[in-house]
Design a protein around this motif. Structure first.
Motif, PDB file in Angstrom:
ATOM      1  N   CYS A 103       5.602  -0.046  -3.639  1.00 17.85           N
ATOM      2  CA  CYS A 103       4.319   0.172  -2.983  1.00 17.85           C
ATOM      3  C   CYS A 103       4.544   0.915  -1.669  1.00 17.85           C
ATOM      4  O   CYS A 103       5.479   0.619  -0.928  1.00 17.85           O
TER       5      CYS A 103
ATOM      6  N   CYS B 221       2.790  -2.634   3.086  1.00 13.19           N
ATOM      7  CA  CYS B 221       4.203  -2.421   2.752  1.00 13.19           C
ATOM      8  C   CYS B 221       4.859  -1.422   3.701  1.00 13.19           C
ATOM      9  O   CYS B 221       6.007  -1.611   4.105  1.00 13.19           O
TER      10      CYS B 221
ATOM     11  N   SER C  11       8.629  -0.338   3.759  1.00 12.14           N
ATOM     12  CA  SER C  11       8.792   0.258   2.430  1.00 12.14           C
ATOM     13  C   SER C  11       9.379   1.667   2.491  1.00 12.14           C
ATOM     14  O   SER C  11      10.137   2.055   1.596  1.00 12.14           O
TER      15      SER C  11
ATOM     16  N   CYS D  65      -1.115   0.529  -3.858  1.00  6.04           N
ATOM     17  CA  CYS D  65      -1.106  -0.922  -3.697  1.00  6.04           C
ATOM     18  C   CYS D  65      -0.838  -1.693  -4.989  1.00  6.04           C
ATOM     19  O   CYS D  65      -1.470  -1.451  -6.014  1.00  6.04           O
TER      20      CYS D  65
ATOM     21  N   CYS E 262       0.314  -7.971  -0.936  1.00  5.70           N
ATOM     22  CA  CYS E 262       0.573  -7.665   0.477  1.00  5.70           C
ATOM     23  C   CYS E 262       1.269  -8.814   1.207  1.00  5.70           C
ATOM     24  O   CYS E 262       2.014  -8.578   2.159  1.00  5.70           O
TER      25      CYS E 262
ATOM     26  N   ALA F  44       5.018  -8.257   1.233  1.00  2.00           N
ATOM     27  CA  ALA F  44       5.411  -6.876   1.524  1.00  2.00           C
ATOM     28  C   ALA F  44       6.757  -6.820   2.253  1.00  2.00           C
ATOM     29  O   ALA F  44       7.072  -7.741   2.997  1.00  2.00           O
ATOM     30  N   PRO F  45       7.537  -5.762   2.022  1.00  2.00           N
ATOM     31  CA  PRO F  45       7.328  -4.711   1.035  1.00  2.00           C
ATOM     32  C   PRO F  45       7.641  -5.219  -0.373  1.00  2.00           C
ATOM     33  O   PRO F  45       8.533  -6.044  -0.562  1.00  2.00           O
TER      34      PRO F  45
ATOM     35  N   GLY G  51       9.268  -9.326  -3.915  1.00  2.00           N
ATOM     36  CA  GLY G  51       8.772  -9.032  -2.582  1.00  2.00           C
ATOM     37  C   GLY G  51       9.781  -9.288  -1.490  1.00  2.00           C
ATOM     38  O   GLY G  51      10.921  -9.682  -1.746  1.00  2.00           O
TER      39      GLY G  51
END
Length: 130
Positions: free
Chosen positions: A56, A61, A66, A97, A101, A104-105, A115
């Motif tokens: 994502c 993220c 990310s 997405c 969330c 995240a990331p 995650g």
């Protein structure tokens, strides 16, 4: 969509021929099948690696790193987003997405989520799938 998931699980991708066959089977225009396949990132029109890093890139993220994770995967595997390693073991996609969330990331490997990504987790995935 269940038909598309079933075929992709079996074949590894949804080909144009498959789209045509599904359209005929369901009695709908093939363009409607193609719209679904091309809209959802879970459906693939080319074969992906056994380990598919679908990362994502949206706000939550990105704020949690990310971009660095994506850069690390590119460097580690020597591929860009949309590519698969020559041995067919790994592929990388950068997506919108994933709806997770809170961790995240986040990435998705086919239908499995992972995650709180960091370099250590990426290394473990790569080393565990060689």
């Amino acid at each position: 969509m269940p038909i598309l998931h079933w075929i992709q699980d079996k074949e590894g991708l949804i080909s144009p021929e498959t789209e045509k066959n599904i359209g005929e089977y369901l009695g709908i225009p093939v363009v409607h099948v193609h719209e679904v396949v091309s809209f959802y990132h879970l459906f693939h029109q080319k074969k992906l690696g056994k380990c598919h890093f679908s990362i994502c890139q949206t706000t939550a993220c990105a704020l949690r790193g990310s971009e660095e994770i994506i850069a690390y995967i590119k460097q580690r595997l020597g591929i860009e987003s949309g590519e698969t390693t020559p041995d067919g073991k790994f592929s990388l996609s950068v997506v919108e997405c994933l709806g997770a969330c809170e961790i995240a990331p986040v990435m998705q490997n086919h239908r499995e989520f992972m995650g709180c990504l960091d370099k250590k987790k990426i290394d473990a995935l790569i080393d565990g799938n060689k």
